[in-house]
Write a protein that holds these residues in place. Structure first.
Motif, mmCIF file in Angstrom:
data_model
loop_
_atom_site.group_PDB
_atom_site.id
_atom_site.type_symbol
_atom_site.label_atom_id
_atom_site.label_comp_id
_atom_site.label_asym_id
_atom_site.label_seq_id
_atom_site.Cartn_x
_atom_site.Cartn_y
_atom_site.Cartn_z
ATOM 1 N N LEU A 91 5.931 1.247 -9.349
ATOM 2 C CA LEU A 91 5.596 0.456 -8.173
ATOM 3 C C LEU A 91 6.917 -0.239 -7.364
ATOM 4 O O LEU A 91 7.004 -0.124 -6.320
ATOM 5 C CB LEU A 91 4.778 -0.890 -8.764
ATOM 6 C CG LEU A 91 3.140 -0.170 -8.787
ATOM 7 C CD1 LEU A 91 2.620 -1.731 -9.439
ATOM 8 C CD2 LEU A 91 2.807 0.114 -7.510
ATOM 9 N N HIS A 133 2.030 4.521 -2.396
ATOM 10 C CA HIS A 133 2.191 4.131 -3.704
ATOM 11 C C HIS A 133 1.365 5.288 -4.566
ATOM 12 O O HIS A 133 2.034 5.742 -5.605
ATOM 13 C CB HIS A 133 1.761 2.842 -3.984
ATOM 14 C CG HIS A 133 2.657 1.577 -3.715
ATOM 15 N ND1 HIS A 133 3.509 1.377 -4.603
ATOM 16 C CD2 HIS A 133 2.627 0.485 -2.721
ATOM 17 C CE1 HIS A 133 4.345 0.305 -4.108
ATOM 18 N NE2 HIS A 133 3.677 -0.040 -2.954
ATOM 19 N N THR A 189 9.004 2.536 -5.748
ATOM 20 C CA THR A 189 8.195 2.879 -4.434
ATOM 21 C C THR A 189 8.729 2.060 -3.401
ATOM 22 O O THR A 189 8.926 2.323 -2.212
ATOM 23 C CB THR A 189 6.819 3.277 -4.540
ATOM 24 O OG1 THR A 189 6.539 4.065 -5.561
ATOM 25 C CG2 THR A 189 6.094 3.466 -3.395
#
Length: 174
Positions: free
Chosen positions: A61, A83, A64
Motif C-alpha cells: 500500500l 492499488h 503504491t
C-alpha cells in the motif's frame, strides 16, 4: 493571447524512464529495507508468516502511494484500481521468487546461503524489473496520457434571414 488551456490546472510532467526507474529502486528498495526490519520485530510477537503477510500488505500500500505520487509523476494519490493492480503485480513477483527458490531446492537438496541469496536476489531483480515495466506502462500510464485539445467548431454563420437559409433551393423555381 491567452486561451482556455492557459487557465487549466497543470499536472507535473512525468519523469522519464530512467528517472522513474531510479525512483522505483530508491523508494521500493527503501520500503523493502524498512519492511525486512519490521517483519523481524513483528515476528517476535506473531507467527512469522502472519507478520510477513501484514508487513507485505502495508508495504505494498505504501509503495503504491509513493509510486503514484513520485515515481511515475502523477502527483496525486493512487486510486483503488492502481492499488489492486499493484497488489496483483506484487503477488506475481512473490510467486516468481518462491518458484525460483523451489526450483533451486529441487536442483540442489541443500544449497549454501550464498547460492540461495544469488538465486533469490536474481529472481527478485527480474520480478522487480517486470513489475516496474507493468506499473509504468500499464498501471500508472493513464495519469501520464494527456488528451490533445479537441478542435473547436467554428460558430455557425448568422444570417439575416435564418429561415431562408434553411429552405432548400428548388430547381426551376421562379
Amino acid at each position: 493571447m491567452e486561451t482556455a488551456m492557459d487557465d487549466a490546472p497543470r499536472t507535473p510532467a512525468a519523469p522519464g524512464p530512467l528517472a522513474s526507474f531510479a525512483r522505483f529502486v530508491l523508494l521500493g528498495g527503501g520500503v523493502g529495507l524498512l519492511s525486512s526490519g519490521a517483519v523481524a520485530l513483528l515476528a517476535e510477537r506473531l507467527p512469522w508468516a502472519l507478520a510477513n503477510a501484514l508487513i507485505t500488505i502495508a508495504s505494498t500500500l505504501l509503495c503504491t502511494e509513493l509510486h503514484a505520487r513520485f515515481t511515475f509523476g502523477s502527483g496525486r494519490h493512487a486510486g483503488w484500481r492502481q492499488h489492486w493492480q499493484s497488489a496483483g503485480s506484487a503477488a506475481a513477483a512473490y510467486v516468481v521468487t518462491c518458484a525460483a527458490m523451489f526450483v533451486l531446492h529441487l536442483v540442489q537438496s541443500s544449497p549454501g546461503m550464498l547460492t540461495e541469496q544469488i538465486v533469490y536476489l536474481s529472481a527478485s531483480g527480474l520480478a522487480g524489473l517486470a513489475r516496474f515495466l507493468l506499473l509504468r506502462l500499464y498501471v500508472f500510464a493513464a495519469g501520464r496520457r494527456t488528451k490533445a485539445p479537441r478542435p473547436t467548431r467554428a460558430p455557425a454563420l448568422k444570417t439575416r434571414f435564418p429561415v431562408a437559409a434553411k429552405v432548400p433551393a428548388v430547381a426551376g423555381a421562379m
